[in-house]
Design a protein around this motif. Structure first.
Motif, PDB file in Angstrom:
ATOM      1  N   LEU A  50      -1.408  -1.531  10.532  1.00 49.43           N
ATOM      2  CA  LEU A  50      -0.747  -0.267  10.216  1.00 49.43           C
ATOM      3  C   LEU A  50       0.250  -0.532   9.089  1.00 49.43           C
ATOM      4  O   LEU A  50       1.126  -1.398   9.217  1.00 49.43           O
ATOM      5  CB  LEU A  50      -0.009   0.265  11.456  1.00 49.43           C
ATOM      6  N   ILE A  51       0.091   0.209   7.991  1.00 47.76           N
ATOM      7  CA  ILE A  51       1.040   0.075   6.880  1.00 47.76           C
ATOM      8  C   ILE A  51       1.908   1.330   6.863  1.00 47.76           C
ATOM      9  O   ILE A  51       1.384   2.447   6.854  1.00 47.76           O
ATOM     10  CB  ILE A  51       0.294  -0.059   5.534  1.00 47.76           C
ATOM     11  N   VAL A  52       3.232   1.152   6.906  1.00 46.86           N
ATOM     12  CA  VAL A  52       4.130   2.306   6.791  1.00 46.86           C
ATOM     13  C   VAL A  52       4.965   2.075   5.538  1.00 46.86           C
ATOM     14  O   VAL A  52       5.868   1.230   5.524  1.00 46.86           O
ATOM     15  CB  VAL A  52       5.041   2.461   8.028  1.00 46.86           C
ATOM     16  N   GLU A  53       4.600   2.762   4.467  1.00 50.45           N
ATOM     17  CA  GLU A  53       5.175   2.448   3.158  1.00 50.45           C
ATOM     18  C   GLU A  53       5.252   3.726   2.311  1.00 50.45           C
ATOM     19  O   GLU A  53       4.215   4.337   2.047  1.00 50.45           O
ATOM     20  CB  GLU A  53       4.271   1.380   2.495  1.00 50.45           C
ATOM     21  N   PRO A  54       6.466   4.136   1.920  1.00 50.04           N
ATOM     22  CA  PRO A  54       6.583   5.394   1.180  1.00 50.04           C
ATOM     23  C   PRO A  54       6.004   5.329  -0.239  1.00 50.04           C
ATOM     24  O   PRO A  54       5.586   6.357  -0.775  1.00 50.04           O
ATOM     25  CB  PRO A  54       8.094   5.660   1.133  1.00 50.04           C
ATOM     26  N   GLU A  57      -3.056   0.442  20.727  1.00 51.52           N
ATOM     27  CA  GLU A  57      -3.559  -0.939  20.890  1.00 51.52           C
ATOM     28  C   GLU A  57      -4.493  -1.342  19.759  1.00 51.52           C
ATOM     29  O   GLU A  57      -4.793  -2.516  19.584  1.00 51.52           O
ATOM     30  CB  GLU A  57      -4.335  -1.122  22.216  1.00 51.52           C
ATOM     31  N   ARG A  58      -4.978  -0.349  19.001  1.00 53.98           N
ATOM     32  CA  ARG A  58      -5.911  -0.729  17.936  1.00 53.98           C
ATOM     33  C   ARG A  58      -5.199  -1.493  16.819  1.00 53.98           C
ATOM     34  O   ARG A  58      -5.836  -2.164  16.018  1.00 53.98           O
ATOM     35  CB  ARG A  58      -6.620   0.497  17.358  1.00 53.98           C
ATOM     36  N   PHE A  59      -3.862  -1.397  16.783  1.00 56.34           N
ATOM     37  CA  PHE A  59      -3.139  -2.088  15.709  1.00 56.34           C
ATOM     38  C   PHE A  59      -2.799  -3.512  16.101  1.00 56.34           C
ATOM     39  O   PHE A  59      -2.159  -3.758  17.120  1.00 56.34           O
ATOM     40  CB  PHE A  59      -1.869  -1.325  15.331  1.00 56.34           C
ATOM     41  N   TYR A  60      -3.196  -4.417  15.260  1.00 60.08           N
ATOM     42  CA  TYR A  60      -2.942  -5.825  15.475  1.00 60.08           C
ATOM     43  C   TYR A  60      -1.509  -6.152  15.075  1.00 60.08           C
ATOM     44  O   TYR A  60      -0.822  -6.946  15.696  1.00 60.08           O
ATOM     45  CB  TYR A  60      -3.933  -6.595  14.604  1.00 60.08           C
ATOM     46  N   VAL A  61      -1.082  -5.505  14.021  1.00 68.85           N
ATOM     47  CA  VAL A  61       0.269  -5.713  13.510  1.00 68.85           C
ATOM     48  C   VAL A  61       0.631  -4.524  12.618  1.00 68.85           C
ATOM     49  O   VAL A  61      -0.259  -3.856  12.081  1.00 68.85           O
ATOM     50  CB  VAL A  61       0.349  -7.057  12.721  1.00 68.85           C
ATOM     51  N   ALA A  62       1.944  -4.253  12.493  1.00 74.31           N
ATOM     52  CA  ALA A  62       2.377  -3.194  11.573  1.00 74.31           C
ATOM     53  C   ALA A  62       3.253  -3.806  10.493  1.00 74.31           C
ATOM     54  O   ALA A  62       4.035  -4.727  10.750  1.00 74.31           O
ATOM     55  CB  ALA A  62       3.160  -2.131  12.329  1.00 74.31           C
ATOM     56  N   LEU A  63       3.092  -3.277   9.295  1.00 76.77           N
ATOM     57  CA  LEU A  63       3.861  -3.736   8.148  1.00 76.77           C
ATOM     58  C   LEU A  63       4.665  -2.531   7.692  1.00 76.77           C
ATOM     59  O   LEU A  63       4.080  -1.539   7.232  1.00 76.77           O
ATOM     60  CB  LEU A  63       2.848  -4.156   7.093  1.00 76.77           C
ATOM     61  N   VAL A  64       5.997  -2.566   7.859  1.00 77.89           N
ATOM     62  CA  VAL A  64       6.749  -1.336   7.610  1.00 77.89           C
ATOM     63  C   VAL A  64       7.886  -1.520   6.616  1.00 77.89           C
ATOM     64  O   VAL A  64       8.508  -2.574   6.541  1.00 77.89           O
ATOM     65  CB  VAL A  64       7.346  -0.774   8.933  1.00 77.89           C
ATOM     66  N   ALA A 120       1.632   0.705  -1.311  1.00 85.21           N
ATOM     67  CA  ALA A 120       0.711   0.833  -0.168  1.00 85.21           C
ATOM     68  C   ALA A 120      -0.698   0.446  -0.600  1.00 85.21           C
ATOM     69  O   ALA A 120      -1.408  -0.269   0.116  1.00 85.21           O
ATOM     70  CB  ALA A 120       0.748   2.250   0.382  1.00 85.21           C
ATOM     71  N   THR A 121      -1.102   0.901  -1.797  1.00 87.71           N
ATOM     72  CA  THR A 121      -2.456   0.580  -2.277  1.00 87.71           C
ATOM     73  C   THR A 121      -2.621  -0.923  -2.501  1.00 87.71           C
ATOM     74  O   THR A 121      -3.648  -1.512  -2.142  1.00 87.71           O
ATOM     75  CB  THR A 121      -2.745   1.334  -3.596  1.00 87.71           C
ATOM     76  N   ILE A 122      -1.593  -1.550  -3.085  1.00 84.94           N
ATOM     77  CA  ILE A 122      -1.685  -3.009  -3.309  1.00 84.94           C
ATOM     78  C   ILE A 122      -1.859  -3.727  -1.968  1.00 84.94           C
ATOM     79  O   ILE A 122      -2.717  -4.598  -1.812  1.00 84.94           O
ATOM     80  CB  ILE A 122      -0.405  -3.548  -4.002  1.00 84.94           C
ATOM     81  N   LEU A 123      -1.060  -3.327  -0.995  1.00 85.67           N
ATOM     82  CA  LEU A 123      -1.137  -3.985   0.317  1.00 85.67           C
ATOM     83  C   LEU A 123      -2.491  -3.748   0.972  1.00 85.67           C
ATOM     84  O   LEU A 123      -3.114  -4.673   1.495  1.00 85.67           O
ATOM     85  CB  LEU A 123      -0.019  -3.467   1.239  1.00 85.67           C
ATOM     86  N   GLU A 124      -2.949  -2.497   0.915  1.00 89.78           N
ATOM     87  CA  GLU A 124      -4.256  -2.172   1.519  1.00 89.78           C
ATOM     88  C   GLU A 124      -5.338  -3.061   0.927  1.00 89.78           C
ATOM     89  O   GLU A 124      -6.143  -3.643   1.643  1.00 89.78           O
ATOM     90  CB  GLU A 124      -4.641  -0.718   1.217  1.00 89.78           C
ATOM     91  N   ARG A 125      -5.327  -3.156  -0.426  1.00 88.75           N
ATOM     92  CA  ARG A 125      -6.383  -3.948  -1.098  1.00 88.75           C
ATOM     93  C   ARG A 125      -6.322  -5.415  -0.700  1.00 88.75           C
ATOM     94  O   ARG A 125      -7.342  -6.011  -0.358  1.00 88.75           O
ATOM     95  CB  ARG A 125      -6.235  -3.842  -2.616  1.00 88.75           C
ATOM     96  N   ALA A 161       0.593   5.061   6.701  1.00 89.41           N
ATOM     97  CA  ALA A 161       1.453   6.234   6.879  1.00 89.41           C
ATOM     98  C   ALA A 161       2.514   6.171   5.782  1.00 89.41           C
ATOM     99  O   ALA A 161       3.023   5.088   5.482  1.00 89.41           O
ATOM    100  CB  ALA A 161       2.100   6.188   8.250  1.00 89.41           C
ATOM    101  N   PHE A 162       2.843   7.330   5.203  1.00 93.73           N
ATOM    102  CA  PHE A 162       3.859   7.331   4.143  1.00 93.73           C
ATOM    103  C   PHE A 162       5.231   7.751   4.680  1.00 93.73           C
ATOM    104  O   PHE A 162       6.236   7.623   4.001  1.00 93.73           O
ATOM    105  CB  PHE A 162       3.417   8.253   2.994  1.00 93.73           C
ATOM    106  N   THR A 163       5.234   8.300   5.906  1.00 94.79           N
ATOM    107  CA  THR A 163       6.492   8.751   6.507  1.00 94.79           C
ATOM    108  C   THR A 163       6.552   8.300   7.967  1.00 94.79           C
ATOM    109  O   THR A 163       5.537   7.870   8.540  1.00 94.79           O
ATOM    110  CB  THR A 163       6.573  10.304   6.509  1.00 94.79           C
ATOM    111  N   TYR A 164       7.759   8.460   8.542  1.00 97.26           N
ATOM    112  CA  TYR A 164       7.964   8.151   9.965  1.00 97.26           C
ATOM    113  C   TYR A 164       7.043   9.015  10.822  1.00 97.26           C
ATOM    114  O   TYR A 164       6.386   8.552  11.743  1.00 97.26           O
ATOM    115  CB  TYR A 164       9.437   8.416  10.315  1.00 97.26           C
ATOM    116  N   LYS A 165       7.012  10.309  10.466  1.00 97.63           N
ATOM    117  CA  LYS A 165       6.231  11.270  11.245  1.00 97.63           C
ATOM    118  C   LYS A 165       4.741  10.875  11.273  1.00 97.63           C
ATOM    119  O   LYS A 165       4.093  10.888  12.322  1.00 97.63           O
ATOM    120  CB  LYS A 165       6.418  12.667  10.619  1.00 97.63           C
TER     121      LYS A 165
END
Ligand code: GH3
Ligand code: MG
Length: 419
Positions: A7-11, A49-56, A16-21, A34-38
């Motif tokens: 899960l990437i949470v990055e405004p 549980e599907r998320f192994y790790v989140a990068l925020v 976000a695109t660099i990280l995704e790639r 996700a680009f916002t908290y919401k």
């Protein structure tokens, strides 16, 4: 295998695109952004549980600084942080809110560190760590810190139990032990561990809150790999664990490389002579039957001549795999050199060893080894004997003589010593 999700949470859309790639390309993991908290909240509410790790990123326009960390960890997802600020207070605060890593964006040039850290997490699962402390509360705390990083953790509340667990779980790589414990203290435990396992096999990190002089030096002199004073900063604790495991992995890789043959990945001759002579001596002492077989590929020179050296190599690798698969864990199988292999059988009857080798010859005779558009076929000759004495060199040279007879007798056969 289920593909891991990050899960990437990055405004910032660019970042976000660099990280995704990089995560997709280098780790073959799926990302959700996700680009916002919401938006993050929405993603987490369905099946977190599907998320192994989140990068925020901790600075999101629709929440207070750091709130995202509580959201992510509240759903039980390990959380790594990327932030703009080099701020000691924030760093400490975030680690106390259970993040597992922290980077300053400006220093992270191409985000390699981030990708490497996620990769490291997947490797952590292979590492078993034993925590030894008489305080249940402290054990729980350390255990939580480590399981959050996906290490496998075992706990012992005293030195004796730690030694039992080490014997029961030979794959424990690292022991983290307190100093002050009733009966067997940390020094005594380290000392006993070192009598059984060397520094490259089981790492030890000593911990102590004691103000006594020289505790760290004494731990290290007794054989600990590292020392950490309590209370410690979580980030430093993680770094030390990681560094020590990296070092142990390196030792392991070096050992592996020095014991195995580069081409076939079988044990090499050096390793064979490190382990097999003592096995033979022990077996002779206790009256067990051991057997030695020399195996050689027939007319291998012709295979090289016909298919080239590369074709010869492919044939060697395949042959080694078939040989390896044929024998038991207690048998030592090694490449002695060129196209010659040696099997030293753990306790076995001659008939049983003969059958196994005959079945090996049958299998190799029928095997089609693909090489480009061609098929390589080959046969083996084998010399086998039951060991009569405790001198392995002699046993091997006698098995070699039998191999020579197998060759002279027409190849593609097992020549067994007559009783
Ligand atoms: P025999 O049936 O009597 O055993 O004949 P042979 O041709 O198998 O035996 P010989 O000892 O005459 O030749 C072995 C050949 O194996 C010579 C050598 O070039 C080749 N060889 C040794 N190591 C390697 C290797 O790692 N890769 C390849 N491709 N060839 C190798
Ligand atoms: Mg040969």
């Amino acid at each position: 295998m289920v593909q891991e999700r990050v899960l990437i949470v990055e405004p910032s859309r660019t970042l976000a695109t660099i990280l995704e790639r990089s995560i997709k390309n280098r780790l073959e993991m799926i990302t959700e952004t996700a680009f916002t908290y919401k938006e993050a909240e929405n993603l987490l509410q369905q099946n977190p549980e599907r998320f192994y790790v989140a990068l925020v990123d901790v600075d999101l326009s629709d929440a207070d600084q750091g709130d995202i960390v509580d959201l992510v960890t509240g759903f039980g997802v390990p959380c790594m942080v990327l932030t703009h600020e080099e701020n000691k207070g924030l760093r400490r605060k975030l680690f106390s809110r259970n993040i597992i890593d922290y980077w300053i964006k400006e220093y992270s040039a191409n985000y390699d560190y981030v990708v490497q850290a996620i990769e490291q997490l997947t490797r952590n699962r292979e590492h078993k760590i034993l925590i030894v402390d008489d305080s249940r509360g402290f054990r729980r705390l350390v255990s939580l810190l480590l399981t959050r990083k996906r290490y496998e953790v075992l706990e012992a509340d005293h030195g004796g139990e730690a030694l039992n667990l080490l014997a029961k779980h030979p794959d424990i790589r690292l022991v983290v032990t307190d100093y002050e414990m009733p009966e067997v203290n940390g020094f005594e435990l380290t000392h006993r561990i070192r009598r059984l396992y060397d520094k490259s096999r089981v790492g030890v990190i000593g911990l102590s809150s004691s103000e006594e002089d020289g505790i760290s030096a004494r731990f290290l002199k007794i054989g600990a790999n590292d020392f950490l004073k309590k209370p410690f900063e979580v980030e430093e604790f993680y770094c030390r664990i990681n560094q020590n495991l990296e070092m142990l992995d390196l030792f392991h890789q070096i050992k592996q490389a020095s014991n195995t043959d580069f081409l076939t990945k079988l044990f090499n001759r050096k390793y064979f002579f490190e382990v097999a002579p003592a096995m033979l001596k022990r077996a002779m002492f206790s009256g067990q039957k051991m057997a030695v077989a020399m195996i050689d590929i027939d007319h291998f020179k012709k295979i090289n001549d016909r298919y080239g050296h590369d074709g010869g190599d492919v044939a060697l690798v395949q042959t080694a795999q078939v040989i390896k698969a044929k024998f038991r864990p207690q048998d030592v199988v090694a490449r002695f050199g060129g196209e010659e292999f040696c099997v030293f059988f753990g306790p076995i009857e001659l008939e049983s060893a003969t059958r196994k080798l005959q079945s090996l010859c049958d299998e190799m005779r029928g095997l089609e080894i693909p090489f480009g558009n061609e098929i390589i076929r080959l046969t083996l000759s084998v010399g086998l004997r039951l060991a009569k004495g405790e001198h392995l060199d002699l046993e091997i040279s006698l098995a070699d003589k039998l191999l020579y007879e197998a060759k002279r007798g027409g190849r593609d056969q097992v020549m067994v010593q007559s009783e």
